[in-house]
Design a protein around this motif. Structure first.
Motif, PDB file in Angstrom:
ATOM      1  N   ALA A 236       0.826  -1.210   0.000  1.00 40.80           N
ATOM      2  CA  ALA A 236       0.000   0.000   0.000  1.00 40.80           C
ATOM      3  C   ALA A 236       0.860   1.258   0.000  1.00 40.80           C
ATOM      4  CB  ALA A 236      -0.925  -0.011   1.217  1.00 40.80           C
ATOM      5  N   PHE A 237       1.997   1.194   0.704  1.00 43.23           N
ATOM      6  CA  PHE A 237       2.866   2.381   0.774  1.00 43.23           C
ATOM      7  C   PHE A 237       3.360   2.774  -0.616  1.00 43.23           C
ATOM      8  CE2 PHE A 237       7.012   4.374   0.950  1.00 43.23           C
ATOM      9  CZ  PHE A 237       6.761   5.452   1.794  1.00 43.23           C
ATOM     10  N   VAL A 238       3.874   1.779  -1.331  1.00 41.11           N
ATOM     11  CA  VAL A 238       4.411   2.050  -2.670  1.00 41.11           C
ATOM     12  C   VAL A 238       3.300   2.555  -3.575  1.00 41.11           C
ATOM     13  CG1 VAL A 238       5.537   1.056  -4.695  1.00 41.11           C
ATOM     14  CG2 VAL A 238       6.228   0.318  -2.409  1.00 41.11           C
ATOM     15  N   SER A 239       2.169   1.904  -3.490  1.00 40.52           N
ATOM     16  CA  SER A 239       1.074   2.259  -4.379  1.00 40.52           C
ATOM     17  C   SER A 239       0.593   3.689  -4.102  1.00 40.52           C
ATOM     18  CB  SER A 239      -0.012   1.194  -4.237  1.00 40.52           C
ATOM     19  OG  SER A 239      -1.240   1.747  -4.061  1.00 40.52           O
ATOM     20  N   ARG A 240       0.534   4.062  -2.814  1.00 43.81           N
ATOM     21  CA  ARG A 240       0.172   5.443  -2.474  1.00 43.81           C
ATOM     22  C   ARG A 240       1.217   6.412  -3.010  1.00 43.81           C
ATOM     23  NH1 ARG A 240      -0.988   4.094   2.536  1.00 43.81           N
ATOM     24  NH2 ARG A 240       0.949   4.963   3.330  1.00 43.81           N
ATOM     25  N   LEU A 241       2.490   6.022  -2.869  1.00 44.94           N
ATOM     26  CA  LEU A 241       3.594   6.898  -3.268  1.00 44.94           C
ATOM     27  C   LEU A 241       3.579   7.175  -4.771  1.00 44.94           C
ATOM     28  CD1 LEU A 241       6.205   8.186  -1.954  1.00 44.94           C
ATOM     29  CD2 LEU A 241       7.417   6.255  -2.952  1.00 44.94           C
ATOM     30  N   VAL A 242       3.315   6.153  -5.563  1.00 45.24           N
ATOM     31  CA  VAL A 242       3.443   6.335  -7.009  1.00 45.24           C
ATOM     32  C   VAL A 242       2.112   6.566  -7.723  1.00 45.24           C
ATOM     33  CG1 VAL A 242       5.595   5.046  -7.120  1.00 45.24           C
ATOM     34  CG2 VAL A 242       3.444   3.846  -7.471  1.00 45.24           C
ATOM     35  N   HIS A 243       1.021   6.578  -6.963  1.00 48.20           N
ATOM     36  CA  HIS A 243      -0.314   6.793  -7.562  1.00 48.20           C
ATOM     37  C   HIS A 243      -0.472   6.000  -8.848  1.00 48.20           C
ATOM     38  CE1 HIS A 243      -0.644  10.264  -4.955  1.00 48.20           C
ATOM     39  NE2 HIS A 243       0.448  10.752  -5.472  1.00 48.20           N
ATOM     40  N   SER A 244      -0.522   4.696  -8.771  1.00 48.71           N
ATOM     41  CA  SER A 244      -0.509   3.946 -10.037  1.00 48.71           C
ATOM     42  C   SER A 244      -1.768   4.094 -10.868  1.00 48.71           C
ATOM     43  CB  SER A 244      -0.219   2.470  -9.804  1.00 48.71           C
ATOM     44  OG  SER A 244      -0.117   2.185  -8.478  1.00 48.71           O
ATOM     45  N   GLU A 245      -2.757   4.815 -10.354  1.00 48.66           N
ATOM     46  CA  GLU A 245      -3.948   5.003 -11.188  1.00 48.66           C
ATOM     47  C   GLU A 245      -3.723   6.102 -12.229  1.00 48.66           C
ATOM     48  OE1 GLU A 245      -4.308   7.818  -7.795  1.00 48.66           O
ATOM     49  OE2 GLU A 245      -3.692   5.730  -8.051  1.00 48.66           O
TER      50      GLU A 245
END
Lengths: 326, 211
Positions: A236-245
């Protein structure tokens, strides 16, 4: 370990009076000739991790190997002379001319004057500062961007195989920063240095890194290629950081050569041409402004090698989106 | 007034030179102590408060009292004078040496270290030339204050221009007082100007403005 340039083996750094370690049991292997960015917020331990390689900081526990040698067993000055070091504040010696600054390490290494002289010219040309204009100048006469170019040249003077860079472009304006980033990529492609590059700027980490180390609380969250970081964030941390959407961000980590297809039909004279290294976000921008729905991809010799069309971008975008969803 | 000078110029010259020698030897000896101590204080921060406090207390002792205190220990003459003058100059010198080294930008030191400069190379190539302007500033202030206090050293037979000044006071001789004052002032101004020139030059060099 032969082709690993830098290896961290359960490295921990705890500063005195800190309640938790800055770097906690980090193990990491950096391949020779790769460009690795370390990304994280301030206080995540990224700079500490970097500065343990050339022993500006000594690890509390664990070992670090540079080219197979345990750094703790190498005399510290000897270790540092074969590792280029670039910091955000540059730290040029204000009382020395540009050529004297660059000559520092070659002098210590005992090169002869002619060799040093040629090296200075070669390096200044590499960082796009004409030697005859810049050799005799002093650091205060240079802009911030020019100073960091000299910082880069100085760090490479002893021809180190490894470069450590601590937010080197952090204090430089956006336009200059972008061109410095592009030049650094070119330099790395040409000279095959192993680069460890700390940044807190996500765009910069994605743009520069062959691989990215994402850190938080002194631990590595993910160590992967930009494409995988965007499409398959580890947590979740990485995904929040890079905004993969973010579609554009996903496109920005895809290179032209990975998306292009063979050229079918004629090449229009006014079809925009891009290099193989160009990212798909830029290609999309080109297409939006162009009268054609495609661009031509060319290699280093300006020979067309493929074509990227709007349809390709759509397909790859959809593909990467489904990857990140799964 | 001018008669006195023409008649006794040899004596005044000797006293002037004595004063100069007293000042220069004081500064040389004082720097031998202040340079390493100041450098140490720039590295070991917690030491600076106690050391500078002690030097501050010494600086606060009236000079006449300090000279008198030294007589039973080392007698009269040049020796107690230099001891006292060295002690007085320490506060200014140690403080400026410390501040000089502290004022070198930490990123410059880090870059130097990161490049693999040894501690000695880092000191001589980087830290010393960059700290020099502030150190020379300290030497300048210490020199002028030493020239001033050294006049009082004549009271314990150390010679120098203080001699003619004290004589002038005792004998109520205006020419002696005037010429003594003039030459002490000249010495102080000359020392100040010379050191100021060196200080500015080193500052230009440290900033990369000396072409």
């Amino acid at each position: 370990m032969a082709n690993h340039s830098i290896v961290f083996d359960k490295v921990t750094k705890r500063f005195p009076k800190a309640d938790k370690p800055s770097v906690n049991e980090v193990s990491l292997q950096i391949e020779e000739g790769s460009f690795v960015t370390i990304l994280g917020a301030s206080g995540c331990g990224k700079t500490t991790l970097l500065k343990m390689v050339n022993r500006i900081y000594e690890p509390t526990s664990g070992r670090i190997f540079v080219e197979g040698e345990d750094v703790a067993t190498v005399p510290v000055t000897q270790l540092r002379r074969k590792i280029g070091y670039v910091i955000q504040q540059v730290g040029l010696f204000p009382h020395m001319t540009i050529e004297e600054n660059i000559a520092t390490v070659p002098r210590i290494l005992g090169w002869d004057n002619k060799q040093i002289d040629e090296r200075i010219d070669e390096l200044l040309e590499l960082v796009h500062l004409p030697p005859k204009d810049f050799r005799k100048r002093y650091p205060r006469q240079l802009s911030g961007g020019q100073q960091q170019r000299v910082g880069l040249a100085r760090a490479m003077a002893g021809n180190p195989a490894i470069m450590l860079m601590d937010e080197p472009f952090g204090a430089i304006d956006a336009i200059t920063r972008a061109s410095l980033q592009d030049e650094l990529i070119q330099i790395q492609r040409r000279l095959h240095k192993t680069i460890l590059f700390v940044t807190h700027d996500i765009e910069e980490a994605l743009k520069l890194g062959d691989k990215i180390v994402i850190m938080n609380n002194g631990e590595i969250q993910q160590y992967d290629t930009p494409f995988h970081i965007i499409t398959q964030p580890a947590n979740a941390f990485v995904s929040r950081l890079v905004h993969s959407e973010d579609v554009l961000k996903r496109l920005s980590v895809m290179k032209a050569e990975s998306v292009m297809t063979e050229i079918e039909g004629t090449v229009h004279p006014n079809e925009i041409r891009v290099s193989k290294e160009e990212n798909c976000k830029t290609i999309l921008m080109h297409i939006l402004k162009s009268e054609h729905d495609s661009v031509i991809v060319e290699d280093g010799n300006q020979t067309p090698v493929g074509r990227v069309t709007l349809a390709h971008l759509k397909i790859h975008e959809a593909l990467s989106q489904s990857l990140s969803a799964s | 007034m001018l008669d006195y000078l023409l008649k006794y110029y040899d004596q005044i010259l000797i006293q002037f030179l004595q004063h100069l020698v007293l000042t220069v030897s004081t500064l040389v000896l004082a720097l031998l102590f202040a340079l390493p101590v100041g450098f140490l204080l720039s590295r070991v921060k917690w030491l600076s408060v106690p050391v500078l406090s002690v030097l501050g207390i010494i600086y606060a002792i009236p000079s006449l009292a300090l000279f008198a205190m030294l007589i039973p220990l080392v007698g009269l003459g040049v020796k107690p004078a230099i001891i006292a003058l060295v002690a007085y100059s320490q506060l200014i010198l140690v403080r400026n040496v410390m501040v000089g080294f502290q004022s070198v930008d930490a990123s410059i030191i880090e870059a130097g270290k990161g490049m693999g400069l040894s501690p000695a190379q880092l000191f001589w190539k980087i830290e010393w030339p960059l700290a020099l302007p502030v150190i020379l500033g300290g030497v300048r202030i210490a020199a002028t204050s030493t020239i001033g206090i050294a006049t009082i050293a004549a009271w314990i037979n150390a010679g120098g221009l203080g001699k003619i000044l004290f004589e002038g006071l005792y004998q109520n001789s205006i020419p002696k007082i005037v010429w003594g004052t003039v030459f002490v002032s000249l010495l102080a101004i000359a020392a100040n100007q010379l050191l100021l020139w060196l200080e500015k030059r080193s500052a230009l060099r440290a900033r990369g403005e000396l072409s």
